[in-house]
Design a protein around this motif. Structure first.
Motif, short mmCIF file in Angstrom:
data_model
loop_
_atom_site.label_atom_id
_atom_site.label_comp_id
_atom_site.label_asym_id
_atom_site.label_seq_id
_atom_site.Cartn_x
_atom_site.Cartn_y
_atom_site.Cartn_z
N ARG A 152 0.81 -1.21 0.00
CA ARG A 152 0.00 0.00 0.00
C ARG A 152 0.84 1.25 0.00
O ARG A 152 1.73 1.43 0.80
N TRP A 276 -5.89 -10.64 -7.13
CA TRP A 276 -6.80 -10.14 -6.10
C TRP A 276 -6.35 -8.74 -5.67
O TRP A 276 -7.15 -7.82 -5.55
N ARG A 279 -6.95 -6.15 -8.52
CA ARG A 279 -8.32 -5.68 -8.59
C ARG A 279 -8.61 -4.70 -7.46
O ARG A 279 -9.24 -3.68 -7.66
N GLY A 280 -8.09 -5.02 -6.27
CA GLY A 280 -8.28 -4.12 -5.12
C GLY A 280 -7.77 -2.73 -5.41
O GLY A 280 -8.44 -1.73 -5.14
N GLU A 283 -9.97 -0.97 -8.19
CA GLU A 283 -11.30 -0.56 -7.70
C GLU A 283 -11.20 0.56 -6.68
O GLU A 283 -12.05 1.44 -6.63
N LYS A 284 -10.14 0.56 -5.91
CA LYS A 284 -9.92 1.62 -4.93
C LYS A 284 -9.78 2.97 -5.65
O LYS A 284 -10.11 4.01 -5.11
N PRO A 320 -10.53 0.19 0.83
CA PRO A 320 -10.05 -0.94 0.05
C PRO A 320 -10.60 -2.23 0.63
O PRO A 320 -10.82 -2.34 1.82
N ARG A 321 -10.90 -3.17 -0.25
CA ARG A 321 -11.44 -4.45 0.22
C ARG A 321 -10.37 -5.18 1.00
O ARG A 321 -9.23 -5.25 0.58
N THR A 322 -10.74 -5.72 2.12
CA THR A 322 -9.78 -6.50 2.87
C THR A 322 -9.95 -7.96 2.50
O THR A 322 -10.96 -8.34 1.91
N GLU A 326 -13.34 -10.21 1.24
CA GLU A 326 -13.33 -11.06 0.07
C GLU A 326 -13.79 -12.47 0.42
O GLU A 326 -14.56 -13.09 -0.29
#
Ligand SMILES: Nc1ncnc2c1ncn2[C@@H]1O[C@H](COP(=O)(O)OP(=O)(O)OP(=O)(O)O)[C@@H](O)[C@H]1O
Ligand SMILES: [Mg+2]
Length: 331
Positions: A152, A276, A279-280, A283-284, A320-322, A326
């Motif tokens: 990140r 994965w 994509r995160g 999308e973020k 953000p998706r964790t 998921e």
């Protein structure tokens, strides 16, 4: 309430909703099970589900509205508890999966250290055990980095040229492309985005390594960057990036798991986190990623990314998706 405005029981920040409701009622429409909040006499806020129907006079003219508000606090409470329970279960599953993923290489390291100790007089053997141990440790590092999200980017979004960034990255893989006999075809338009450069690089880099892995005995890599509009919302201007390879392709059966964490067909070398994470990141930034693939005669895979020119980074940062989210979604 007689003689007072209906707005009395509507929280101030929701007053605008009433305009929407009234305009629907005026045009003769009904509103069913609209979930919102109303204020009780005591000032307490109550979650309600409301249904509103127009009331007509004998000529069919809308002259009023009939409203039913159902107290749904209890349902909401159950819903929230359920969500928390699901999250806890997901966290448990996540911990178990990560522990499992890390356990294999750690066991290997333990064995290798044992062997190195046993073979101590034979320095050649020891060196080979240690280098295997180092590889296994690298795998653990890779897994923890990917899972714990060290990728990140904590800096702020910057404006950068997408094609230049892609080319810079390509420089890192040059030698690997050459030795693999991979031909690179580029088709670039000048396009800029405002985004977290480090994260976008990480996303591109994951797709490039996947393409390389899919072409063990050569092939073609196509890279395209062009200005575009969003698939769903033609108003949104952005940049489309296509990273395509003439590699093995992805079978229909595997395709549905593509963006799932830990889905990998590279038993010993892959963590299955690359896509994965990619994509995160996309999308973020308010973008989308799609994959097309074929294992037929003309085999290959194309990943297409849309990034809006002005990503919402910094303004309204979507969470953000964790990995836990998921795993819940995957159920
Ligand atoms: N370009 C591609 N061509 C063929 N298969 C692909 C391609 N990209 C992804 N895949 C398939 O999707 C799987 C998941 O990819 P992903 O990048 O998430 O994980 P990985 O490459 O296996 O491991 P890592 O986490 O180290 O990247 C791969 O194992 C592979 O089977
Ligand atoms: Mg990968």
């Amino acid at each position: 309430m007689i003689g007072r405005s209906i707005l009395t029981i509507i929280p101030p920040e929701l007053h605008r909703d009433e305009d929407m409701i009234l305009s629907k009622i005026r045009s003769g429409e009904k509103i069913d099970h609209f979930e919102t909040v109303r204020v009780a006499k005591s000032g307490e806020r109550i979650e309600v589900s409301i249904s509103i129907s127009p009331v007509r006079d004998e000529n069919g003219q809308v002259v009023g509205a009939a409203k039913i508000a159902r107290d749904i606090r209890e349902n909401k409470k159950i819903e929230r508890t359920l969500r928390t329970t699901e999250k806890l279960a997901a966290a448990g599953r996540l911990a178990a999966t990560v522990a499992h993923e890390i356990n294999n290489p750690l066991e290997a390291v333990a064995n290798l250290v044992y062997l190195a100790k046993r073979d101590l007089p034979n320095s050649e053997k020891v060196a080979s055990h240690l280098s295997s141990a180092k590889q296994e440790l690298n795998r653990v590092v890779h897994i923890t980095r990917q899972t714990l999200g060290f990728y990140r980017d904590t800096s702020s979004p910057v404006r950068f040229n997408v094609a230049t960034t892609l080319d810079d990255l390509l420089g890192l893989y040059d030698r690997r492309f050459e030795t693999r006999n991979v031909k690179v075809i580029r088709q670039y338009e000048d396009a800029e985005v405002v985004a977290l450069a480090g994260e976008i690089r990480q996303a591109f880099s994951n797709l490039l390594t996947n393409a390389l892995d899919a072409m063990p005995s050569g092939g073609t890599l196509w890279l395209k960057v062009y200005k575009s509009r969003e698939w769903k919302n033609a108003q949104a201007l952005g940049v489309r990036i296509v990273i395509a390879d003439s590699g093995t392709g992805i079978s229909v059966e595997h395709k549905q798991n593509l963006f799932q964490p830990f889905f990998t067909t590279k038993a010993d070398v892959g963590t299955g986190l690359g896509l994965w994470i990619t994509r995160g990141i996309i999308e973020k930034h308010g973008g989308f990623i799609r994959a097309k693939s074929s294992t037929g005669e003309k085999h290959g895979t194309a990943f297409s990314i849309f990034l809006p020119c002005n990503t919402q980074q910094g303004k309204k940062q979507s969470q953000p998706r964790t990995l836990a989210d998921e795993l819940v979604a995957g159920d």
